[in-house]
Design a protein around this motif. Structure first.
Motif, PDB file in Angstrom:
ATOM      1  N   LEU A 165       0.853  -1.186   0.000  1.00  0.00           N
ATOM      2  CA  LEU A 165       0.000   0.000   0.000  1.00  0.00           C
ATOM      3  C   LEU A 165       0.890   1.238   0.000  1.00  0.00           C
ATOM      4  CD1 LEU A 165      -2.725  -1.027   2.642  1.00  0.00           C
ATOM      5  CD2 LEU A 165      -3.019  -0.883   0.165  1.00  0.00           C
ATOM      6  N   PRO A 166       0.344   2.412  -0.248  1.00  0.00           N
ATOM      7  CA  PRO A 166       1.164   3.626  -0.253  1.00  0.00           C
ATOM      8  C   PRO A 166       1.896   3.841   1.065  1.00  0.00           C
ATOM      9  CG  PRO A 166      -1.008   4.076  -1.175  1.00  0.00           C
ATOM     10  CD  PRO A 166      -1.067   2.690  -0.605  1.00  0.00           C
ATOM     11  N   ASP A 167       3.033   4.520   0.993  1.00  0.00           N
ATOM     12  CA  ASP A 167       3.857   4.739   2.179  1.00  0.00           C
ATOM     13  C   ASP A 167       3.088   5.432   3.298  1.00  0.00           C
ATOM     14  OD1 ASP A 167       6.027   3.562   0.957  1.00  0.00           O
ATOM     15  OD2 ASP A 167       6.970   5.451   0.355  1.00  0.00           O
ATOM     16  N   TYR A 168       2.260   6.430   2.936  1.00  0.00           N
ATOM     17  CA  TYR A 168       1.546   7.178   3.975  1.00  0.00           C
ATOM     18  C   TYR A 168       0.525   6.292   4.694  1.00  0.00           C
ATOM     19  CZ  TYR A 168      -1.788   7.791   0.080  1.00  0.00           C
ATOM     20  OH  TYR A 168      -2.639   7.587  -0.989  1.00  0.00           O
ATOM     21  N   VAL A 169      -0.001   5.279   4.019  1.00  0.00           N
ATOM     22  CA  VAL A 169      -0.924   4.344   4.651  1.00  0.00           C
ATOM     23  C   VAL A 169      -0.171   3.433   5.618  1.00  0.00           C
ATOM     24  CG1 VAL A 169      -2.467   2.385   4.243  1.00  0.00           C
ATOM     25  CG2 VAL A 169      -2.599   4.410   2.775  1.00  0.00           C
ATOM     26  N   ILE A 170       0.951   2.888   5.152  1.00  0.00           N
ATOM     27  CA  ILE A 170       1.765   2.002   5.995  1.00  0.00           C
ATOM     28  C   ILE A 170       2.240   2.742   7.238  1.00  0.00           C
ATOM     29  CG2 ILE A 170       3.882   0.644   6.088  1.00  0.00           C
ATOM     30  CD1 ILE A 170       1.717  -0.602   4.333  1.00  0.00           C
ATOM     31  N   LYS A 171       2.708   3.972   7.053  1.00  0.00           N
ATOM     32  CA  LYS A 171       3.216   4.758   8.187  1.00  0.00           C
ATOM     33  C   LYS A 171       2.111   4.996   9.214  1.00  0.00           C
ATOM     34  CE  LYS A 171       5.590   9.106   9.280  1.00  0.00           C
ATOM     35  NZ  LYS A 171       6.188  10.350   8.727  1.00  0.00           N
ATOM     36  N   ALA A 172       0.924   5.358   8.752  1.00  0.00           N
ATOM     37  CA  ALA A 172      -0.180   5.621   9.672  1.00  0.00           C
ATOM     38  C   ALA A 172      -0.580   4.358  10.432  1.00  0.00           C
ATOM     39  CB  ALA A 172      -1.373   6.181   8.894  1.00  0.00           C
ATOM     40  N   MET A 173      -0.583   3.210   9.747  1.00  0.00           N
ATOM     41  CA  MET A 173      -0.967   1.963  10.407  1.00  0.00           C
ATOM     42  C   MET A 173       0.067   1.543  11.447  1.00  0.00           C
ATOM     43  SD  MET A 173      -2.524  -0.123   7.162  1.00  0.00           S
ATOM     44  CE  MET A 173      -2.964  -1.559   8.121  1.00  0.00           C
ATOM     45  N   ARG A 174       1.352   1.712  11.131  1.00  0.00           N
ATOM     46  CA  ARG A 174       2.399   1.354  12.100  1.00  0.00           C
ATOM     47  C   ARG A 174       2.314   2.221  13.352  1.00  0.00           C
ATOM     48  NH1 ARG A 174       7.117   0.335   7.637  1.00  0.00           N
ATOM     49  NH2 ARG A 174       6.976  -1.964   7.613  1.00  0.00           N
ATOM     50  N   GLU A 175       1.899   3.447  13.179  1.00  0.00           N
ATOM     51  CA  GLU A 175       1.725   4.332  14.332  1.00  0.00           C
ATOM     52  C   GLU A 175       0.475   3.969  15.121  1.00  0.00           C
ATOM     53  OE1 GLU A 175       0.654   9.034  15.062  1.00  0.00           O
ATOM     54  OE2 GLU A 175       1.788   8.498  13.257  1.00  0.00           O
ATOM     55  N   ALA A 176      -0.568   3.549  14.404  1.00  0.00           N
ATOM     56  CA  ALA A 176      -1.866   3.340  15.042  1.00  0.00           C
ATOM     57  C   ALA A 176      -1.940   2.068  15.877  1.00  0.00           C
ATOM     58  CB  ALA A 176      -2.952   3.310  13.971  1.00  0.00           C
ATOM     59  N   ILE A 177      -1.369   0.977  15.398  1.00  0.00           N
ATOM     60  CA  ILE A 177      -1.564  -0.315  16.058  1.00  0.00           C
ATOM     61  C   ILE A 177      -1.136  -0.298  17.526  1.00  0.00           C
ATOM     62  CG2 ILE A 177      -0.826  -2.736  16.076  1.00  0.00           C
ATOM     63  CD1 ILE A 177      -0.898  -2.637  12.998  1.00  0.00           C
ATOM     64  N   PRO A 178       0.064   0.216  17.867  1.00  0.00           N
ATOM     65  CA  PRO A 178       0.423   0.260  19.303  1.00  0.00           C
ATOM     66  C   PRO A 178      -0.509   1.153  20.115  1.00  0.00           C
ATOM     67  CG  PRO A 178       2.382   0.515  17.924  1.00  0.00           C
ATOM     68  CD  PRO A 178       1.205   0.644  17.022  1.00  0.00           C
ATOM     69  N   GLN A 179      -1.030   2.203  19.496  1.00  0.00           N
ATOM     70  CA  GLN A 179      -1.950   3.075  20.215  1.00  0.00           C
ATOM     71  C   GLN A 179      -3.295   2.386  20.434  1.00  0.00           C
ATOM     72  OE1 GLN A 179      -1.013   6.034  21.540  1.00  0.00           O
ATOM     73  NE2 GLN A 179       1.027   5.472  20.765  1.00  0.00           N
ATOM     74  N   MET A 180      -3.712   1.633  19.456  1.00  0.00           N
ATOM     75  CA  MET A 180      -4.969   0.891  19.604  1.00  0.00           C
ATOM     76  C   MET A 180      -4.852  -0.184  20.674  1.00  0.00           C
ATOM     77  SD  MET A 180      -6.177   0.604  15.616  1.00  0.00           S
ATOM     78  CE  MET A 180      -6.978   2.017  14.813  1.00  0.00           C
ATOM     79  N   ALA A 181      -3.632  -0.674  20.887  1.00  0.00           N
ATOM     80  CA  ALA A 181      -3.410  -1.675  21.933  1.00  0.00           C
ATOM     81  C   ALA A 181      -3.643  -1.103  23.333  1.00  0.00           C
ATOM     82  CB  ALA A 181      -1.993  -2.237  21.826  1.00  0.00           C
ATOM     83  N   LYS A 182      -3.693   0.222  23.439  1.00  0.00           N
ATOM     84  CA  LYS A 182      -4.021   0.834  24.726  1.00  0.00           C
ATOM     85  C   LYS A 182      -5.514   0.723  25.017  1.00  0.00           C
ATOM     86  CE  LYS A 182      -0.193   4.154  24.454  1.00  0.00           C
ATOM     87  NZ  LYS A 182       0.186   5.582  24.391  1.00  0.00           N
ATOM     88  N   GLN A 183      -6.313   0.523  23.967  1.00  0.00           N
ATOM     89  CA  GLN A 183      -7.753   0.341  24.145  1.00  0.00           C
ATOM     90  C   GLN A 183      -8.113  -1.143  24.208  1.00  0.00           C
ATOM     91  OE1 GLN A 183     -10.290   3.021  21.674  1.00  0.00           O
ATOM     92  NE2 GLN A 183      -8.355   3.675  20.785  1.00  0.00           N
ATOM     93  N   ILE A 184      -7.444  -1.946  23.380  1.00  0.00           N
ATOM     94  CA  ILE A 184      -7.647  -3.393  23.403  1.00  0.00           C
ATOM     95  C   ILE A 184      -6.293  -4.041  23.687  1.00  0.00           C
ATOM     96  CG2 ILE A 184      -8.285  -5.436  22.062  1.00  0.00           C
ATOM     97  CD1 ILE A 184     -10.267  -3.797  20.567  1.00  0.00           C
ATOM     98  N   ARG A 185      -6.146  -4.468  24.901  1.00  0.00           N
ATOM     99  CA  ARG A 185      -4.871  -5.058  25.301  1.00  0.00           C
ATOM    100  C   ARG A 185      -4.575  -6.282  24.443  1.00  0.00           C
ATOM    101  NH1 ARG A 185      -3.295  -6.953  31.472  1.00  0.00           N
ATOM    102  NH2 ARG A 185      -1.100  -7.501  31.050  1.00  0.00           N
TER     103      ARG A 185
END
Length: 537
Positions: free
Chosen positions: A445-465
């Motif tokens: 996928l485009p770089d900006y999509v990959i970058k956003a997802m890599r940033e998001a997943i650890p943050q989402m883990a704060k809501q769903i352990r």
């Protein structure tokens, strides 16, 4: 009838407790309550140690007027709204013209059904096959890597929603209670009655198949006609007015066409644009499917009540706004479901999610997607279909990364976050069929999509352990979250520059999911019926 809301009871309460709670809320004796029905039941899991059900109920009492007067000003007691559906028109006897509905997904089915109920005898044109034949073709891709471009997850009776979680909820505004009309038609066609009152109801593919067949039978019984393997080749327009439809060598004369194609009818979009019908690009989202053990999601959402039979498999909804300005969010979450092959074009890989009614598969999956805008894919007023080329590019890339055999490229979440290719999979077994190829998804996928997802997943883990569980699996690509175009229409539901063309549903850019598409179908049918009734006077 009165409606009581916000009645809170423990998860495992006996049935008689609800009866007692109604009497207590109203302050009446038992003989004053004639009957009650549950309108909605929703779990409240904010306190995992004490999960509750929240009820809304409709009640009938002996002296409603005096009780309403006594309870005036109480926020959770009031008259029940009138949710009955009423047909807006009736076809005149001898009316020769028949409206045409193009597409037989949720939008087309409800549009045709309501038109038939009003006596307008619609003709339905569906490019794919009847649902059971279509199911066999779909399994051909999943089991044998054999794709039928005209009969698959996207095309055929029931639309893309047939091979999905069968979610029957929506966030649309619904002042006329049209969603209730949809649910009641589904129950009449064989859906369990619980969909009328449980929170976030769903059905699942196997039950949807039989329901679709029964709704088709009702349309035919009311004078409608369903034609499968009938792809529209041309829309005939005279001086800005639709005058007919061409299917192969046949011309069907009509001045009323509901265009209810799904979001993957790319050749139809091209036809519409070529004919000069007003089309504009719209945003959509792309990403991957992410799979976790369902037990992990259950434990996070329900704590000690995980696995409780009244709660079922837990779902989730997550949103994160990345530093690069992109929104990353979960999409079409399927508890206890599977990731499915959803391409409709050769040489491309597309993923989607599906659950059966039981939702008892080992994994939870959801789209993890990132918003993209027309400027990202170079769409302009002169080139409104650029989003299709954008989707196709990444679907072809997924086909290449997967091994050019309809296997999907996949990567462990731990490897994705660590920026290394996956050479093996771990404890989470991917559910995608025909299979997956471990790889590096950073170029999927485009770089900006990959970058956003890599940033998001650890943050989402704060809501769903455990959301960033290293062995969780990403499978690519999810590109068809919604239509990349909108066929603009006016308040009369007709195309802005083509009278008699009524674009609607997901493909035209006016819905997102079974319920919103079905409701749009009802409104399209009403608009057509009123116009035809007026024209025939």
């Amino acid at each position: 009838m009165l409606r009581l809301t916000e009645l809170k009871l423990p998860l495992d309460h006996p049935e008689e407790t609800l009866h007692a709670a109604i009497l207590a809320r109203l302050g009446i004796a038992g003989d004053e309550l004639l009957r009650y029905t549950v309108f909605k039941r929703s779990p409240d899991a904010r306190r995992k140690s004490a999960i509750q059900f929240i009820y809304s109920v409709d009640v009938e009492v002996r002296d409603e007027a005096s009780l309403l007067a006594r309870c005036q000003g109480q926020a959770h007691i009031g008259p029940s709204p009138d949710m009955a559906y009423r047909l807006v028109a009736r076809a005149r006897l001898g009316l020769a013209e028949r409206p045409v509905v193009v597409g037989f997904g949720p939008c087309g089915i409800l549009a045709a059904l309501v038109l038939a109920q009003m006596g307008f005898r619609p003709i339905v044109l569906e490019r794919g096959k009847a649902v059971r034949e279509r199911t066999q073709d779909t399994w051909g891709l999943w089991r044998k890597q054999m794709l039928n471009p005209e009969s698959n997850v996207q095309f055929g009776e029931g639309g893309a929603g047939t091979f999905s979680d069968g979610k029957l909820f929506s966030q649309i505004k619904d002042p006329r209670f049209l969603t209730r009309k949809v649910l009641e038609e589904f129950v009449k066609a064989g859906a369990p009655e619980e969909i009328l009152w449980i929170n976030r109801p769903h059905i699942g593919t196997f039950r949807l198949v039989g329901m679709v067949e029964k709704m088709r039978a009702e349309i035919i019984a009311l004078g409608g006609e369903i034609r499968f393997q009938s792809k529209v080749d041309d829309i005939l327009i005279d001086n800005g007015q639709v005058v007919g439809i061409k299917v192969g060598e046949e011309t069907i004369a009509t001045r009323h066409v509901i265009l209810a194609v799904g979001h993957s009818a790319r050749d139809t979009f091209q036809l519409v644009h070529t004919l000069g019908i007003y089309v504009e690009p719209k945003p959509f989202a792309i990403g991957f499917r992410i799979e976790h053990p369902q037990s992990l999601i259950d434990e996070c959402r329900y704590g000690p009540f995980a696995g409780h039979e009244l709660l079922g498999a837990a779902d989730y909804k997550l949103v994160y706004h990345a530093k690069n300005g992109r929104a990353v969010y979960s999409f079409c979450m399927c508890p206890g479901g599977t990731v499915v092959a959803a391409t409709s074009e050769e040489g491309r890989v597309v993923t989607n999610g599906m659950s059966q009614y039981s939702r008892n598969e080992r994994n939870a999956n959801a789209g993890l997607v990132v918003n993209v805008n027309p400027e990202d894919f170079g769409a302009t007023a002169d080139n409104p279909l650029a989003g299709i080329d954008f989707q196709r590019h990444w679907e072809s890339r997924a086909f290449e990364l997967g091994g050019r055999n309809y296997f999907a490229p996949a990567q462990r979440v731990g490897d994705f976050l660590a920026r290394r290719a996956s050479t093996r999979l771990g404890s989470v077994e991917p559910s995608y069929k025909p299979g997956v190829t471990p790889t590096d998804l950073s170029t999927a996928l485009p770089d900006y999509v990959i970058k956003a997802m890599r940033e998001a997943i650890p943050q989402m883990a704060k809501q769903i352990r455990g959301y960033d569980l290293p062995d969780a699996v990403l499978t690519g690509v999810e590109t068809r979250t919604s239509s990349p175009i909108r066929i603009r229409r006016g308040p009369d539901y007709q195309s802005l520059n083509t009278r008699g063309l009524y674009p609607g549903g997901e493909g035209a850019g006016y819905a997102g999911g079974i319920m919103s598409a079905a409701v749009d179908g009802i409104e399209l049918a009403e608009a057509v019926a009123l116009n035809m009734a007026e024209s025939s006077r």
